[in-house]
Design a protein around this motif. Structure first.
Motif, PDB file in Angstrom:
ATOM      1  N   ALA A   8       0.816  -1.208   0.000  1.00  0.00           N
ATOM      2  CA  ALA A   8       0.000   0.000   0.000  1.00  0.00           C
ATOM      3  C   ALA A   8       0.851   1.260   0.000  1.00  0.00           C
ATOM      4  O   ALA A   8       0.387   2.328  -0.417  1.00  0.00           O
ATOM      5  CB  ALA A   8      -0.923   0.006   1.215  1.00  0.00           C
ATOM      6  N   GLY A   9       2.117   1.143   0.456  1.00  0.00           N
ATOM      7  CA  GLY A   9       2.994   2.298   0.472  1.00  0.00           C
ATOM      8  C   GLY A   9       3.163   2.948  -0.878  1.00  0.00           C
ATOM      9  O   GLY A   9       3.323   4.174  -0.978  1.00  0.00           O
ATOM     10  N   ALA A  10       3.122   2.149  -1.935  1.00  0.00           N
ATOM     11  CA  ALA A  10       3.264   2.701  -3.287  1.00  0.00           C
ATOM     12  C   ALA A  10       1.988   2.587  -4.105  1.00  0.00           C
ATOM     13  O   ALA A  10       1.847   3.271  -5.120  1.00  0.00           O
ATOM     14  CB  ALA A  10       4.402   1.988  -4.030  1.00  0.00           C
ATOM     15  N   GLU A  11       1.071   1.736  -3.694  1.00  0.00           N
ATOM     16  CA  GLU A  11      -0.176   1.540  -4.446  1.00  0.00           C
ATOM     17  C   GLU A  11      -0.952   2.842  -4.578  1.00  0.00           C
ATOM     18  O   GLU A  11      -1.330   3.267  -5.674  1.00  0.00           O
ATOM     19  CB  GLU A  11      -1.035   0.483  -3.736  1.00  0.00           C
ATOM     20  CG  GLU A  11      -2.481   0.410  -4.175  1.00  0.00           C
ATOM     21  CD  GLU A  11      -2.688  -0.226  -5.531  1.00  0.00           C
ATOM     22  OE1 GLU A  11      -3.773  -0.047  -6.110  1.00  0.00           O
ATOM     23  OE2 GLU A  11      -1.754  -0.899  -6.011  1.00  0.00           O
ATOM     24  N   LEU A  12      -1.177   3.499  -3.446  1.00  0.00           N
ATOM     25  CA  LEU A  12      -1.988   4.708  -3.465  1.00  0.00           C
ATOM     26  C   LEU A  12      -1.308   5.811  -4.268  1.00  0.00           C
ATOM     27  O   LEU A  12      -1.947   6.503  -5.066  1.00  0.00           O
ATOM     28  CB  LEU A  12      -2.255   5.163  -2.029  1.00  0.00           C
ATOM     29  CG  LEU A  12      -3.274   6.274  -1.840  1.00  0.00           C
ATOM     30  CD1 LEU A  12      -4.011   6.080  -0.523  1.00  0.00           C
ATOM     31  CD2 LEU A  12      -2.599   7.637  -1.837  1.00  0.00           C
ATOM     32  N   GLY A  13      -0.004   5.969  -4.065  1.00  0.00           N
ATOM     33  CA  GLY A  13       0.728   6.985  -4.821  1.00  0.00           C
ATOM     34  C   GLY A  13       0.756   6.690  -6.305  1.00  0.00           C
ATOM     35  O   GLY A  13       0.584   7.590  -7.138  1.00  0.00           O
ATOM     36  N   GLY A  14       0.969   5.421  -6.652  1.00  0.00           N
ATOM     37  CA  GLY A  14       1.004   5.045  -8.056  1.00  0.00           C
ATOM     38  C   GLY A  14      -0.319   5.298  -8.749  1.00  0.00           C
ATOM     39  O   GLY A  14      -0.373   5.811  -9.872  1.00  0.00           O
ATOM     40  N   VAL A  15      -1.421   4.970  -8.067  1.00  0.00           N
ATOM     41  CA  VAL A  15      -2.748   5.194  -8.637  1.00  0.00           C
ATOM     42  C   VAL A  15      -3.033   6.681  -8.776  1.00  0.00           C
ATOM     43  O   VAL A  15      -3.544   7.149  -9.805  1.00  0.00           O
ATOM     44  CB  VAL A  15      -3.831   4.517  -7.762  1.00  0.00           C
ATOM     45  CG1 VAL A  15      -5.229   4.951  -8.191  1.00  0.00           C
ATOM     46  CG2 VAL A  15      -3.703   3.002  -7.839  1.00  0.00           C
ATOM     47  N   SER A  16      -2.698   7.458  -7.744  1.00  0.00           N
ATOM     48  CA  SER A  16      -2.971   8.894  -7.779  1.00  0.00           C
ATOM     49  C   SER A  16      -2.190   9.582  -8.892  1.00  0.00           C
ATOM     50  O   SER A  16      -2.734  10.431  -9.609  1.00  0.00           O
ATOM     51  CB  SER A  16      -2.620   9.529  -6.423  1.00  0.00           C
ATOM     52  OG  SER A  16      -3.404   8.978  -5.392  1.00  0.00           O
ATOM     53  N   VAL A  17      -0.927   9.218  -9.036  1.00  0.00           N
ATOM     54  CA  VAL A  17      -0.102   9.823 -10.090  1.00  0.00           C
ATOM     55  C   VAL A  17      -0.608   9.390 -11.468  1.00  0.00           C
ATOM     56  O   VAL A  17      -0.641  10.192 -12.408  1.00  0.00           O
ATOM     57  CB  VAL A  17       1.373   9.448  -9.888  1.00  0.00           C
ATOM     58  CG1 VAL A  17       2.208   9.815 -11.121  1.00  0.00           C
ATOM     59  CG2 VAL A  17       1.926  10.156  -8.651  1.00  0.00           C
ATOM     60  N   TYR A  18      -1.003   8.135 -11.600  1.00  0.00           N
ATOM     61  CA  TYR A  18      -1.555   7.663 -12.871  1.00  0.00           C
ATOM     62  C   TYR A  18      -2.772   8.501 -13.257  1.00  0.00           C
ATOM     63  O   TYR A  18      -2.909   8.947 -14.410  1.00  0.00           O
ATOM     64  CB  TYR A  18      -1.943   6.188 -12.762  1.00  0.00           C
ATOM     65  CG  TYR A  18      -2.388   5.555 -14.064  1.00  0.00           C
ATOM     66  CD1 TYR A  18      -1.492   4.842 -14.850  1.00  0.00           C
ATOM     67  CD2 TYR A  18      -3.702   5.673 -14.509  1.00  0.00           C
ATOM     68  CE1 TYR A  18      -1.891   4.255 -16.051  1.00  0.00           C
ATOM     69  CE2 TYR A  18      -4.116   5.109 -15.704  1.00  0.00           C
ATOM     70  CZ  TYR A  18      -3.204   4.393 -16.472  1.00  0.00           C
ATOM     71  OH  TYR A  18      -3.606   3.844 -17.664  1.00  0.00           O
ATOM     72  N   LEU A  19      -3.658   8.734 -12.303  1.00  0.00           N
ATOM     73  CA  LEU A  19      -4.855   9.532 -12.581  1.00  0.00           C
ATOM     74  C   LEU A  19      -4.494  10.985 -12.894  1.00  0.00           C
ATOM     75  O   LEU A  19      -5.112  11.611 -13.760  1.00  0.00           O
ATOM     76  CB  LEU A  19      -5.814   9.476 -11.395  1.00  0.00           C
ATOM     77  CG  LEU A  19      -6.461   8.111 -11.120  1.00  0.00           C
ATOM     78  CD1 LEU A  19      -7.217   8.133  -9.798  1.00  0.00           C
ATOM     79  CD2 LEU A  19      -7.391   7.714 -12.260  1.00  0.00           C
ATOM     80  N   ALA A  20      -3.501  11.529 -12.186  1.00  0.00           N
ATOM     81  CA  ALA A  20      -3.079  12.912 -12.440  1.00  0.00           C
ATOM     82  C   ALA A  20      -2.501  13.053 -13.850  1.00  0.00           C
ATOM     83  O   ALA A  20      -2.744  14.058 -14.539  1.00  0.00           O
ATOM     84  CB  ALA A  20      -2.041  13.347 -11.401  1.00  0.00           C
ATOM     85  N   GLU A  21      -1.765  12.041 -14.287  1.00  0.00           N
ATOM     86  CA  GLU A  21      -1.159  12.091 -15.619  1.00  0.00           C
ATOM     87  C   GLU A  21      -2.167  11.757 -16.716  1.00  0.00           C
ATOM     88  O   GLU A  21      -1.977  12.128 -17.875  1.00  0.00           O
ATOM     89  CB  GLU A  21       0.032  11.128 -15.685  1.00  0.00           C
ATOM     90  CG  GLU A  21       1.180  11.560 -14.772  1.00  0.00           C
ATOM     91  CD  GLU A  21       2.362  10.609 -14.775  1.00  0.00           C
ATOM     92  OE1 GLU A  21       3.410  10.975 -14.214  1.00  0.00           O
ATOM     93  OE2 GLU A  21       2.241   9.497 -15.341  1.00  0.00           O
ATOM     94  N   ALA A  37       7.345   8.199  -6.089  1.00  0.00           N
ATOM     95  CA  ALA A  37       8.065   7.929  -4.844  1.00  0.00           C
ATOM     96  C   ALA A  37       7.846   9.053  -3.832  1.00  0.00           C
ATOM     97  O   ALA A  37       7.610   8.787  -2.644  1.00  0.00           O
ATOM     98  CB  ALA A  37       9.561   7.758  -5.127  1.00  0.00           C
ATOM     99  N   GLY A  38       7.924  10.299  -4.266  1.00  0.00           N
ATOM    100  CA  GLY A  38       7.726  11.418  -3.354  1.00  0.00           C
ATOM    101  C   GLY A  38       6.318  11.479  -2.814  1.00  0.00           C
ATOM    102  O   GLY A  38       6.093  11.664  -1.608  1.00  0.00           O
ATOM    103  N   PHE A  39       5.328  11.329  -3.698  1.00  0.00           N
ATOM    104  CA  PHE A  39       3.926  11.298  -3.287  1.00  0.00           C
ATOM    105  C   PHE A  39       3.700  10.154  -2.307  1.00  0.00           C
ATOM    106  O   PHE A  39       3.100  10.333  -1.241  1.00  0.00           O
ATOM    107  CB  PHE A  39       3.036  11.129  -4.529  1.00  0.00           C
ATOM    108  CG  PHE A  39       1.563  11.185  -4.255  1.00  0.00           C
ATOM    109  CD1 PHE A  39       0.910  10.168  -3.582  1.00  0.00           C
ATOM    110  CD2 PHE A  39       0.808  12.257  -4.699  1.00  0.00           C
ATOM    111  CE1 PHE A  39      -0.448  10.208  -3.347  1.00  0.00           C
ATOM    112  CE2 PHE A  39      -0.554  12.325  -4.470  1.00  0.00           C
ATOM    113  CZ  PHE A  39      -1.185  11.289  -3.788  1.00  0.00           C
ATOM    114  N   SER A  40       4.175   8.969  -2.667  1.00  0.00           N
ATOM    115  CA  SER A  40       3.938   7.785  -1.843  1.00  0.00           C
ATOM    116  C   SER A  40       4.591   7.909  -0.482  1.00  0.00           C
ATOM    117  O   SER A  40       4.013   7.514   0.542  1.00  0.00           O
ATOM    118  CB  SER A  40       4.463   6.532  -2.558  1.00  0.00           C
ATOM    119  OG  SER A  40       3.794   6.325  -3.789  1.00  0.00           O
TER     120      SER A  40
END
Length: 438
Positions: free
Chosen positions: A136-149, A372-375
């Motif tokens: 979950a440490g990277a899941e949420l950040g990865g999803v959020s960045v994907y949506l932002a991009e 990485a920074g977001f996560s």
């Protein structure tokens, strides 16, 4: 008869394909929150089965400590898996995070009781939580960045809000399952084996989510980058931007504390503290999930129009001023109606603030270490604030003998969010520039 033009057909196709991408990428968030909520809701049963101690308070504290331990793994997952996603791409990285998360979910669902295998039982539950936390440490950040991009210009707040909105669907489904089990089974049956059934449902949907994730397309913004940074360069860049990551952590503190207070902790608070029925607590939780689902895109879309800062400041101030008084009013005369009113008020805080916050956090992070920074910022906030909210709330009530004491914790988290917002938007031209460009 009017026939659609190629441009109209192309626009419709683009909208439908983006909607499909949103569903695919947020499906993992559904699984994550589904299992996290179940652990919190069935904490009283889990404490008796895996963490028997001298008192109910001690068993419950051990259970919430293990629940919180998973959040301590999030920063490590953010650093390791976040750097991996920044290097290999959003699609490949999110498949890896889903695999790790599914392993932890299956392990927790299948662990025998303490009476069967002794100390190995709580150890295996802890391992399952650590695996979930690492993922979950990277899941949420990865999803959020994907949506932002993925977002169309000027709608980044609206798009990123669906990351959290997908989690609300999980809460609604989990609470509904709990309500049905409460109607069909006796408390003894639920305590003995019935509490495992929702966890098995989570295991059953893992293959479906894998199929959805495998069909994801890489974001155009990532593919356009000349050369993704390697893991070591990613870590060095995060160290260079530690002030931004720290401020981001404080920005997230408000949203993650509110979320775990009104969802994961609510069933335990309703049953153990307010002495309301299990059915009442579950109905309130379903209503909170529906309310969150409504306010999240509203907050995101409004922040696209008026800016992130006004939303973040206004909601943080409201939370600071009203969190404890609202809980004090509830605890003075506990009832289903009062609990519903207070939790919906706190849900308004969460939805509006988080809808603006996720986009803001993505915008302030340097593009080369965005995941990485977001996560890391989100994971640190969740580890230090949100994940331990049930344990802190339980301890505060015990220490102060004040049932409304969790309101102090929420007000403190809101103060952190307000301070971070004022600091970031005073000193960071990048935040303002990114928000206006979105």
């Amino acid at each position: 008869m009017h026939s659609s033009t190629p441009a109209e057909r192309g626009g419709t196709h683009t909208r439908s394909s983006k909607f499909a991408a949103v569903v695919r990428v947020t499906s993992g968030n559904f699984l994550e929150q589904f299992d996290f909520f179940l652990f919190g809701f069935y904490a009283t049963y889990i404490s008796r089965i895996f963490f028997p101690a001298g008192s109910e308070f001690a068993s419950l504290m051990l259970t919430f400590a293990v629940f919180g331990a998973g959040f301590l793994m999030r920063p490590l997952g953010a650093i390791v898996l976040g750097a991996y996603i920044d290097e290999v791409g959003r699609r490949k990285g999110l498949i890896v995070t889903l695999s790790i998360m599914a392993s932890g979910t299956i392990l927790i669902a299948c662990v025998p009781a303490y009476q069967t295998i002794g100390l190995l039982a709580p150890v295996l539950v802890l391992i399952g939580r650590l695996l979930q936390g690492f993922s979950a440490g990277a899941e949420l950040g990865g999803v959020s960045v994907y949506l932002a991009e993925l977002a169309t210009p000027g709608r980044r707040g609206f798009y990123t809000s669906w990351q959290s909105a997908s989690q609300q669907v999980a809460i609604i489904v989990a609470a509904a399952l709990g309500y049905l089990l409460n109607r069909w089974l006796t408390p003894q049956e639920i305590g003995a084996w019935g509490w495992r059934l929702p966890f098995f449902v989570g295991c059953a949907i893992v293959p479906v989510i894998f199929l959805l994730r495998r069909s994801l397309q890489e974001t155009a913004e990532f593919e356009a980058r000349a050369r993704p940074v390697g893991a070591r360069a990613n870590w060095r860049a995060m160290l260079q931007n530690w002030r931004t990551v720290f401020a981001g952590m404080l920005l997230v503190a408000m949203t993650t504390t509110t979320f775990y207070l009104i969802t994961v902790y609510t069933p335990t608070f309703g049953k153990s503290v307010l002495k309301l029925s299990t059915a009442d607590s579950l109905i309130v939780t379903v209503c909170v999930g529906l309310s969150n689902f409504f306010w999240l895109p509203v907050g995101g879309a409004l922040s696209d129009r008026v800016g992130r800062r006004p939303i973040l400041v206004a909601i943080a101030v409201l939370a600071i001023c009203t969190s404890y008084p609202a809980l004090h009013w509830l605890c003075a005369a506990p009832s289903f109606g009062r609990m519903l009113a207070v939790l919906l008020w706190l849900s308004f805080f969460f939805g509006m603030y988080n809808g603006a916050m996720v986009a803001a956090l993505a915008e302030i992070m340097p593009v080369e270490v965005r995941v990485a920074g977001f996560s890391l910022a989100f994971s640190l906030a969740t580890a230090l604030f949100g994940g331990f909210t049930p344990a802190v709330s339980t301890w505060l009530i015990e220490a102060t003998h004040d049932k409304a004491a969790p309101g102090y914790w929420l007000s403190f988290a809101a103060l952190c969010g307000l301070s971070a917002t004022l600091a970031l938007y005073r000193s960071s031209g990048r935040a303002r520039a990114s928000a206006s460009a979105a």
